[in-house]
Design an enzyme around this catalytic site. Structure first.
Site, PDB file in Angstrom:
ATOM      1  N   CYS A 184       1.005  -1.072   0.275  1.00 33.95           N
ATOM      2  CA  CYS A 184       0.055  -0.053   0.311  1.00 33.95           C
ATOM      3  C   CYS A 184       0.807   1.186  -0.134  1.00 33.95           C
ATOM      4  O   CYS A 184       0.610   1.762  -0.748  1.00 33.95           O
ATOM      5  CB  CYS A 184      -1.379  -0.393   0.957  1.00 33.95           C
ATOM      6  SG  CYS A 184      -0.212  -0.011   3.006  1.00 33.95           S
ATOM      7  N   HIS A 214      -1.892   1.604   7.319  1.00 33.67           N
ATOM      8  CA  HIS A 214      -2.434   1.824   5.849  1.00 33.67           C
ATOM      9  C   HIS A 214      -1.940   3.405   5.104  1.00 33.67           C
ATOM     10  O   HIS A 214      -1.903   4.325   5.792  1.00 33.67           O
ATOM     11  CB  HIS A 214      -3.921   1.654   5.802  1.00 33.67           C
ATOM     12  CG  HIS A 214      -4.154   1.323   4.650  1.00 33.67           C
ATOM     13  ND1 HIS A 214      -3.702   0.688   2.941  1.00 33.67           N
ATOM     14  CD2 HIS A 214      -5.362   1.491   3.392  1.00 33.67           C
ATOM     15  CE1 HIS A 214      -4.384   0.667   1.839  1.00 33.67           C
ATOM     16  NE2 HIS A 214      -5.066   1.304   2.400  1.00 33.67           N
ATOM     17  N   ASP A 241      -7.595   4.934  -3.857  1.00 37.85           N
ATOM     18  CA  ASP A 241      -6.903   4.132  -3.230  1.00 37.85           C
ATOM     19  C   ASP A 241      -6.379   2.497  -4.004  1.00 37.85           C
ATOM     20  O   ASP A 241      -7.220   2.399  -5.122  1.00 37.85           O
ATOM     21  CB  ASP A 241      -7.546   3.391  -2.103  1.00 37.85           C
ATOM     22  CG  ASP A 241      -6.632   2.313  -1.374  1.00 37.85           C
ATOM     23  OD1 ASP A 241      -5.521   1.781  -1.580  1.00 37.85           O
ATOM     24  OD2 ASP A 241      -7.165   1.432  -0.087  1.00 37.85           O
TER      25      ASP A 241
END
Length: 312
Positions: free
Chosen positions: A80, A116, A131
């Site tokens: 991520c 994250h 995202d």
């Protein structure tokens, strides 16, 4: 803030198979352009932990130029913080206004802390969650920051965004954005992660990245994983998912039976990474996994833990 050059952006567009003249849409339809850019990116740049297993250094840099070399030049992906940091630099280079924010993964029921990263992009005065690094449950398009907003994801997944307090909050007046997902209409909503609408600076992510890439308890340190979306031939719609997790490759498409391929050896997994994700490992990289717990054939039947961001 760092920005990529026009030449670097042109090479990136080639990397994600997106026509260079598509940027002309940006002025007329910036949200449409952002949506298409995210779709093409997620179909070509996988969410993956490969470099934590198939490299001797096993250290991941968030420097924008290092990320460009890894993702564009070497045609790899990342987890991520890598892919979202890279995508943030791409968006700023294209003129988008955004902040990068921290998130807490919640799927296990108790968040281990900031682990994250997402981007919050403002388009026409409205802020969107963007995202590109949350595995198979990742929202496939910009999601407006709107309480109780629901949307359809990939391969039958439904998503929801809420603005509310967490059970861990000692002050119930606090609010964060909570992203939840479910696989069908009858299934219960499952919390994926929570995002605070506060800008994180690079040093914040450096701290988060250090733990994620080095802690023995980190999922990414323990397991080889790789995910990308499948788009239709025209590239206009995300229609499915390819998921490699440990010794298995799955393909999911809405309304179709799931396909599975079991990988028995390291040689098979190396070929699968190239075939399904375009990741070509050098002989030196292939050998770097020898002796690790994640090596196929070493502890193949132990510790079968599903990725908290994947349906495995």
């Amino acid at each position: 803030m760092h920005r990529y050059t026009e030449a670097q952006l042109a090479r990136y567009f080639d990397r994600i198979d997106y026509a260079r003249d598509a940027r002309q849409q940006a002025s007329a339809d910036p949200l449409g352009f952002l949506t298409a850019l995210q779709r093409h990116h997620m179909a070509r740049v996988p969410f993956e932990s490969v470099s934590l297993h198939y490299s001797k250094a096993r250290l991941l840099s968030l420097d924008p130029e290092d990320l460009y070399t890894k993702i564009v030049v070497n045609r790899r992906g990342g987890y991520c913080m890598e892919v979202n940091a890279f995508f943030a630099t791409v968006l700023r280079s294209l003129g988008f206004k955004l902040i990068s924010a921290g998130g807490r993964v919640m799927i296990t029921g108790a968040s281990p802390g900031w682990d994250h990263m997402v981007n919050l992009v403002t388009v026409n005065g409205r802020r969107y969650l963007v995202d590109v690094g949350f595995g198979s449950n990742c929202p496939p398009h910009p999601v407006p920051l709107e309480h109780d907003h629901q949307f359809v994801g990939v391969a039958g997944i439904r998503g929801k965004l809420e603005y509310r307090a967490l059970k861990e909050h000692t002050d119930p007046s606090q609010r964060v954005w909570v992203y939840s997902a479910k696989e069908s209409g009858d299934a219960p909503w499952q919390e994926m992660y929570a995002v605070a609408e506060i800008e994180f600076i690079p040093g914040d992510f450096d701290v988060m990245n250090l733990k994620t890439m080095t802690s023995p308890q980190s999922f990414f340190v323990q397991h080889v994983t790789c995910v990308r979306t499948i788009v239709d031939p025209a590239g206009d719609r995300a229609v499915g998912l390819l998921i490699l997790h440990r010794d298995n490759v799955k393909q999911r498409r809405a309304g179709q039976p799931e396909t599975n391929e079991t990988l028995e050896t390291e040689e098979q997994r190396v070929r699968a990474l190239e075939k399904y994700f375009g990741i070509l490992l050098t002989p030196e990289e292939q050998g770097a996994i020898r002796g690790l717990a994640s090596e196929l054939g070493r502890q193949r039947d132990r510790g079968r833990v599903s990725h908290p961001r994947q349906r495995t």
